[in-house]
Design a protein around this motif. Structure first.
Motif, PDB file in Angstrom:
ATOM      1  N   LEU A 398       0.811  -1.218   0.000  1.00 31.63           N
ATOM      2  CA  LEU A 398       0.000   0.000   0.000  1.00 31.63           C
ATOM      3  C   LEU A 398       0.844   1.268   0.000  1.00 31.63           C
ATOM      4  CD1 LEU A 398      -2.952   0.936   0.045  1.00 31.63           C
ATOM      5  CD2 LEU A 398      -2.800   1.024   2.534  1.00 31.63           C
ATOM      6  N   ASP A 399       1.985   1.237   0.697  1.00 30.44           N
ATOM      7  CA  ASP A 399       2.808   2.446   0.797  1.00 30.44           C
ATOM      8  C   ASP A 399       3.471   2.809  -0.528  1.00 30.44           C
ATOM      9  OD1 ASP A 399       4.412   0.206   0.834  1.00 30.44           O
ATOM     10  OD2 ASP A 399       5.903   1.044   2.206  1.00 30.44           O
ATOM     11  N   ARG A 400       3.460   1.905  -1.495  1.00 31.85           N
ATOM     12  CA  ARG A 400       4.068   2.169  -2.806  1.00 31.85           C
ATOM     13  C   ARG A 400       3.052   2.673  -3.824  1.00 31.85           C
ATOM     14  NH1 ARG A 400       6.020  -2.981  -1.713  1.00 31.85           N
ATOM     15  NH2 ARG A 400       5.022  -3.904  -3.550  1.00 31.85           N
ATOM     16  N   TYR A 401       1.808   2.776  -3.397  1.00 32.00           N
ATOM     17  CA  TYR A 401       0.744   3.193  -4.316  1.00 32.00           C
ATOM     18  C   TYR A 401       0.018   4.414  -3.777  1.00 32.00           C
ATOM     19  CZ  TYR A 401       1.382  -1.055  -7.016  1.00 32.00           C
ATOM     20  OH  TYR A 401       1.916  -2.032  -7.825  1.00 32.00           O
ATOM     21  N   PRO A 402      -0.496   5.300  -4.672  1.00 34.48           N
ATOM     22  CA  PRO A 402      -0.545   5.114  -6.124  1.00 34.48           C
ATOM     23  C   PRO A 402       0.787   5.403  -6.807  1.00 34.48           C
ATOM     24  CG  PRO A 402      -1.479   7.232  -5.556  1.00 34.48           C
ATOM     25  CD  PRO A 402      -1.177   6.540  -4.252  1.00 34.48           C
ATOM     26  N   VAL A 403       0.959   4.813  -7.981  1.00 32.74           N
ATOM     27  CA  VAL A 403       2.110   5.057  -8.842  1.00 32.74           C
ATOM     28  C   VAL A 403       1.688   6.045  -9.915  1.00 32.74           C
ATOM     29  CG1 VAL A 403       3.771   4.030 -10.418  1.00 32.74           C
ATOM     30  CG2 VAL A 403       2.992   2.739  -8.422  1.00 32.74           C
ATOM     31  N   ASP A 404       2.442   7.115 -10.086  1.00 38.07           N
ATOM     32  CA  ASP A 404       2.127   8.094 -11.125  1.00 38.07           C
ATOM     33  C   ASP A 404       2.188   7.427 -12.489  1.00 38.07           C
ATOM     34  OD1 ASP A 404       1.883  10.075  -9.246  1.00 38.07           O
ATOM     35  OD2 ASP A 404       3.961  10.729  -9.422  1.00 38.07           O
ATOM     36  N   ARG A 405       1.279   7.814 -13.380  1.00 39.66           N
ATOM     37  CA  ARG A 405       1.248   7.219 -14.705  1.00 39.66           C
ATOM     38  C   ARG A 405       2.568   7.456 -15.439  1.00 39.66           C
ATOM     39  NH1 ARG A 405      -4.125   8.235 -18.072  1.00 39.66           N
ATOM     40  NH2 ARG A 405      -3.184   6.500 -19.203  1.00 39.66           N
ATOM     41  N   GLU A 406       3.191   8.605 -15.182  1.00 31.48           N
ATOM     42  CA  GLU A 406       4.464   8.907 -15.821  1.00 31.48           C
ATOM     43  C   GLU A 406       5.576   7.969 -15.348  1.00 31.48           C
ATOM     44  OE1 GLU A 406       2.560  11.042 -14.278  1.00 31.48           O
ATOM     45  OE2 GLU A 406       1.746  12.241 -15.941  1.00 31.48           O
ATOM     46  N   ASN A 407       5.424   7.438 -14.137  1.00 26.83           N
ATOM     47  CA  ASN A 407       6.451   6.550 -13.580  1.00 26.83           C
ATOM     48  C   ASN A 407       6.182   5.076 -13.843  1.00 26.83           C
ATOM     49  OD1 ASN A 407       7.815   8.756 -12.486  1.00 26.83           O
ATOM     50  ND2 ASN A 407       6.615   8.695 -10.590  1.00 26.83           N
ATOM     51  N   MET A 408       5.104   4.783 -14.556  1.00 23.34           N
ATOM     52  CA  MET A 408       4.804   3.391 -14.891  1.00 23.34           C
ATOM     53  C   MET A 408       5.601   2.955 -16.124  1.00 23.34           C
ATOM     54  SD  MET A 408       0.720   2.882 -14.278  1.00 23.34           S
ATOM     55  CE  MET A 408      -0.014   2.998 -12.665  1.00 23.34           C
ATOM     56  N   VAL A 409       6.914   3.184 -16.064  1.00 22.01           N
ATOM     57  CA  VAL A 409       7.776   2.809 -17.184  1.00 22.01           C
ATOM     58  C   VAL A 409       8.121   1.337 -17.054  1.00 22.01           C
ATOM     59  CG1 VAL A 409       9.964   3.219 -18.339  1.00 22.01           C
ATOM     60  CG2 VAL A 409       8.723   5.129 -17.297  1.00 22.01           C
ATOM     61  N   ASN A 410       7.709   0.554 -18.041  1.00 21.35           N
ATOM     62  CA  ASN A 410       7.948  -0.876 -17.991  1.00 21.35           C
ATOM     63  C   ASN A 410       9.393  -1.181 -18.387  1.00 21.35           C
ATOM     64  OD1 ASN A 410       7.928  -3.753 -18.903  1.00 21.35           O
ATOM     65  ND2 ASN A 410       5.775  -3.575 -18.300  1.00 21.35           N
ATOM     66  N   PRO A 411      10.117  -2.002 -17.623  1.00 21.70           N
ATOM     67  CA  PRO A 411      11.512  -2.334 -17.927  1.00 21.70           C
ATOM     68  C   PRO A 411      11.709  -2.971 -19.299  1.00 21.70           C
ATOM     69  CG  PRO A 411      10.952  -2.992 -15.697  1.00 21.70           C
ATOM     70  CD  PRO A 411       9.666  -2.598 -16.358  1.00 21.70           C
ATOM     71  N   TYR A 412      10.633  -3.526 -19.865  1.00 27.10           N
ATOM     72  CA  TYR A 412      10.751  -4.145 -21.191  1.00 27.10           C
ATOM     73  C   TYR A 412      11.353  -3.174 -22.204  1.00 27.10           C
ATOM     74  CZ  TYR A 412       7.659  -8.040 -19.916  1.00 27.10           C
ATOM     75  OH  TYR A 412       7.110  -9.146 -19.350  1.00 27.10           O
ATOM     76  N   ILE A 413      10.826  -1.968 -22.208  1.00 26.79           N
ATOM     77  CA  ILE A 413      11.167  -1.026 -23.265  1.00 26.79           C
ATOM     78  C   ILE A 413      12.643  -0.641 -23.232  1.00 26.79           C
ATOM     79  CG2 ILE A 413      10.674   1.092 -22.017  1.00 26.79           C
ATOM     80  CD1 ILE A 413       9.777   0.282 -25.681  1.00 26.79           C
ATOM     81  N   GLU A 414      13.243  -0.648 -22.023  1.00 33.15           N
ATOM     82  CA  GLU A 414      14.651  -0.285 -21.915  1.00 33.15           C
ATOM     83  C   GLU A 414      15.573  -1.474 -22.200  1.00 33.15           C
ATOM     84  OE1 GLU A 414      15.194   1.345 -18.053  1.00 33.15           O
ATOM     85  OE2 GLU A 414      13.766   2.986 -18.343  1.00 33.15           O
TER      86      GLU A 414
END
Length: 430
Positions: A398-414
């Motif tokens: 719970l303490d890690r949420y909410p996650v900003d949409r801008e920070n929802m960078v999926n490691p796949y892309i990198e």
């Protein structure tokens, strides 16, 4: 509703980026185009790094699942959530009068209800129902079924169990429309305790105010827009057609036409009727302007929106069509990010987030919106009976949420962006 318990698997079942890539690369049917499609889908899915997958897939046996794999996956969800539910509420298995189990892809004999009855040694006169093939809308169908049964059986306890077996139905072919479920669906489920005992009203978390189901299976396009079938190579999977969005919009609109008059104040309904009439008579109005100015404001009768976390596109689409804010959509987005699309159990993770974040106050009204194969739209409205603040299944994260949409960078892309490089992909793939 006296209580509900969502399932959280053990850490060894987490399906993070590395695990997903290993699963994808094991599929020798895929070419570079399919890998690029998977990369793009995973990046845009809205899922995080802590969702849970089925054991047989994590073990590399997705092409050779066993009956035991299916039973084991369903059992873990059912018995874990039921054990916790009985402990938390103090209700004994022997007190249960009605048992409903929903699962989309698994219909064994004996049934899953029989498995639960045997496991807990329940009474011989329990009313048991096993529902399958209903997709993500199954849990709301089950709640509606219990509501109707309560009209016949008074002073009763009922349990609705939502489970799933995605492991034995993992798609191993190369059709893009059938690969989507692999990227979205994850392991999860929930058990819910309901009662119509007036003496327990003071213990209730919520009260069911309305339940409306819409089934447009008579329409061929709607019936076939999401369907289980085999591809040309004989691999079985769940086929999602492009018409799904249009069909879902039709089903939701038809459902709200019935539900809205039950939950919205008269002034809102009259205002909507007047605006709609003016738009229909105006020569200058376009379909787009008519829709934008003639939408019902559901917030005049609802405080919270519990949307099925079926995928980022589903959440975005429903949010736009219903005029919801990012605050309204946050619970669904976070449930998708943390647990993925857990099929029929998904709504309860969204509800759990609302409760854990202490959003739910006495008197608030919650609209649950579910869509499922068939095609169906099943919605219900709950009234909160007291302030709720149990951290439930969200306690550790719970303490890690909410996650900003801008920070929802999926490691796949990198890490795997080389797939999109024409020069490097040949070297890496061979």
């Amino acid at each position: 509703m006296l209580g509900y318990e969502c399932y959280k698997a053990t850490d060894d079942r987490k399906l993070d980026s590395e695990a997903c890539v290993r699963v994808a690369f094991r599929n020798k049917n895929l070419g570079i185009d399919q890998y690029r499609f998977l990369l793009q889908t995973m990046v845009n899915s809205g899922l995080g790094e802590e969702t849970y997958g089925p054991r047989n897939v994590l073990a590399g046996r997705e092409e050779t699942p066993t009956l035991e794999d299916a039973h084991s996956e369903a059992d873990e969800i059912m018995f874990d959530t039921l054990d916790k539910l009985f402990t938390k509420t103090g209700v004994s298995p022997s007190q249960i009068d009605i048992l409903v189990v929903v699962v989309s892809f698994f219909a064994p004999a004996p049934s899953l209800t029989a498995r639960i009855i045997n496991g807990y040694k329940m009474r011989d006169n329990i009313k048991a129902f096993s529902l399958s093939g209903l997709g993500c809308s199954a849990s709301m169908v089950a709640v509606d079924l219990v509501q109707h049964l309560f009209k016949t059986y008074s002073n009763a306890f009922a349990i609705v169990v939502s489970t799933e077996t995605i492991g034995p139905h993992w798609y191993c072919g190369k059709e893009k429309s059938m690969m989507l479920p692999n990227c979205l669906f994850r392991s999860g489920g929930c058990s819910v305790l309901l009662t119509n005992k007036k003496s327990l009203k003071h213990q209730a978390l919520m009260k069911l105010s309305h339940s409306v189901g819409t089934n447009i299976g008579y329409d061929d396009e709607a019936y076939g827009c999401c369907i289980q079938e085999e591809d040309e190579q004989g691999y079985q999977g769940f086929f999602l057609k492009k018409s799904l969005t249009k069909v879902a919009a039709k089903a939701l609109t038809m459902n709200l036409k019935v539900l809205a008059p039950k939950i919205l104040p008269i002034r809102e309904l009259l205002g909507f009727a007047i605006v709609s009439l003016c738009n229909s008579k105006s020569k200058s109005s376009t379909p787009e302007s008519a829709r934008s100015s003639g939408n019902l404001n559901l917030k005049t009768g609802i405080e919270h929106f519990c949307i099925h976390p079926g995928g980022r596109a589903v959440i975005d689409g429903l949010g736009k069509s219903l005029g919801l804010s990012e605050y309204d959509l946050e619970p669904a987005r976070m449930a998708l990010h943390r647990f993925g699309n857990t099929a029929a159990g998904g709504l309860w993770y969204v509800l759990g987030y609302m409760e854990a974040k202490k959003r739910l106050k006495k008197g608030d009204r919650i609209l649950m919106i579910s869509l499922g194969a068939g095609f169906m739209c099943n919605n219900c409205v709950w009234k909160v009976m007291k302030d709720l603040e149990d951290a439930n299944v969200w306690e550790e994260s719970l303490d890690r949420y909410p996650v900003d949409r801008e920070n929802m960078v999926n490691p796949y892309i990198e890490k795997y962006s080389w797939i999109n490089d024409e020069c490097l992909n040949f070297v890496r793939m061979h």
